[in-house]
Design an enzyme around this catalytic site. Structure first.
Site, mmCIF file in Angstrom:
data_model
loop_
_atom_site.group_PDB
_atom_site.id
_atom_site.type_symbol
_atom_site.label_atom_id
_atom_site.label_comp_id
_atom_site.label_asym_id
_atom_site.label_seq_id
_atom_site.Cartn_x
_atom_site.Cartn_y
_atom_site.Cartn_z
ATOM 1 N N LYS A 1 3.852 5.708 7.194
ATOM 2 C CA LYS A 1 5.082 5.151 6.509
ATOM 3 C C LYS A 1 5.225 5.735 5.319
ATOM 4 O O LYS A 1 6.542 5.970 4.853
ATOM 5 C CB LYS A 1 4.853 3.406 6.272
ATOM 6 C CG LYS A 1 4.854 2.726 7.640
ATOM 7 C CD LYS A 1 4.319 1.518 7.580
ATOM 8 C CE LYS A 1 4.198 0.784 8.924
ATOM 9 N NZ LYS A 1 3.690 -0.741 9.034
ATOM 10 N N GLN B 1 0.329 -4.717 5.286
ATOM 11 C CA GLN B 1 -0.021 -4.179 6.665
ATOM 12 C C GLN B 1 -0.905 -5.203 7.255
ATOM 13 O O GLN B 1 -1.713 -5.898 6.959
ATOM 14 C CB GLN B 1 -0.705 -2.883 6.575
ATOM 15 C CG GLN B 1 -0.946 -2.387 7.968
ATOM 16 C CD GLN B 1 0.123 -1.756 8.655
ATOM 17 O OE1 GLN B 1 1.135 -1.205 7.967
ATOM 18 N NE2 GLN B 1 0.384 -2.234 10.079
ATOM 19 N N ASP C 1 9.853 -6.062 6.436
ATOM 20 C CA ASP C 1 9.397 -6.403 7.793
ATOM 21 C C ASP C 1 9.920 -7.612 8.619
ATOM 22 O O ASP C 1 9.896 -7.663 9.942
ATOM 23 C CB ASP C 1 7.662 -6.799 7.716
ATOM 24 C CG ASP C 1 6.812 -5.591 7.990
ATOM 25 O OD1 ASP C 1 7.344 -4.630 8.386
ATOM 26 O OD2 ASP C 1 5.728 -5.928 7.475
#
Ligand code: NAD
Length: 291
Positions: free
Chosen positions: A51, A95, A118
């Site tokens: 990412k 994460q 997200d």
């Protein structure tokens, strides 16, 4: 039969994202993504690394915050609060999965929903169900929709079976497929579903998000169906240097013979997830900069 090339579709999404980044820069703002990693999970480290690299490739700012496994809930909440208040950061993700002593749901709720790229915050979950386009949609199902569109698949009135009911993939996938515009008739299957193969044989579109290697075999698939394979599973393979290979939730070699279109693993859904994360970050930046 069409193999849906996720790398190609992701590249075209990223070309557009790059143009948007350039336009934002012209207007005086550089999109910024913060990625928080708690602990040493090897797969998470790989995801976070890719990412951050992708941000750099696209000319976007990124900040990687790697915290030790023993980080407390309070310490992590403080990091999130600082990122919420930082105007150079437009997107924040923590994460998954964090270490077991961390209450992940509480962390997700602490992220400013405007920065929740997200799409896991309850406000964004609600916006998805409400079909409010200002919200953020989880990257993997958003990418699956792009793949379905790119293959020219007619979703209107189609019967889509989504296997898996997770908040990350299955549930948002079902919402997207049933939303106005996509207009599919959706069945969500899960671990307690009876006669799964029989159910799947009624599907025009199957989205497999289970996490069980090659579970969807040819007898699940009617002729001409479209199959989207979200699964990423490691299986032992002594012939490979690493000792394993990655397979999806679909037994590709069998299913490819019957379907009208299919995503491979790797090279299908995987590359789309990161592309949609970049797109969500640009969207967050644009909204926050009021551009
Ligand atoms: P999860 O474990 O949260 O959910 C799995 C779902 O599968 C559950 O809802 C469960 O009810 C269902 N299930 C389990 N066994 C079943 C069975 N025998 N029959 C029917 N349903 C069953 O997993 P997840 O986070 O949704 O991820 C699913 C898969 O997708 C995993 O392989 C994961 O690695 C992969 N994934 C890939 C990407 C990507 O970028 N390509 C992103 C996220 C997840």
């Amino acid at each position: 039969m069409q193999v849906i090339n996720g790398k190609e579709v992701a590249a075209s999404v990223l070309t557009k994202v790059q143009q948007d980044i350039e336009a934002l820069k012209q207007a005086g703002v550089v999109p910024g993504l913060a990625v928080v990693l708690v602990g040493e999970d090897p797969a998470s480290k790989v995801y976070v690394g890719s990412k951050v690299r992708k941000c750099a490739e696209l000319g976007m700012n990124s900040r990687k915050i790697a915290l030790p496994t023993e980080t407390t809930q309070q310490e992590l909440l403080k990091v999130v609060a600082e990122l919420n208040a930082d105007s150079s950061i437009h997107g924040i993700l923590v994460q998954s999965p964090p270490p077991p002593h961390i209450d992940e749901a509480a962390i997700v709720r602490a992220i400013d929903p405007r920065k929740d790229v997200d799409g896991f915050h309850p406000e964004n979950v609600a916006k998805l169900v409400l079909e409010d386009p200002s919200g953020f949609v989880p990257c993997t199902p958003l990418g699956c929709m792009q793949l379905i569109k790119s293959a020219g698949v007619e979703t209107q009135g189609a019967h889509a079976v989504v296997i898996g009911r997770s908040m990350i993939v299955g549930k948002p996938m079902a919402s997207l497929l049933m939303a106005k515009g996509a207009d599919a008739t959706v069945t969500v299957a899960h671990s307690r579903t009876r006669d799964l193969a029989q159910l799947c044989r009624t599907a025009d579109i199957i989205v497999a998000a289970v996490g069980r290697p090659e579970m969807v075999t040819a007898d699940f698939v009617k002729d001409g169906a479209v199959v989207i394979d979200v699964g990423i599973n490691r299986v032992e393979d002594a012939s490979r240097e690493k000792g394993y290979r990655i397979v999806g939730d679909v037994k590709y070699s069998e299913v490819v013979q019957k379907c009208r279109a299919i995503t491979p693993v790797p090279g299908g859904v995987g590359p789309m997830t990161i592309a949609m994360l970049m797109a969500n970050t640009v969207k967050a930046c644009r909204q926050q900069a009021l551009l």
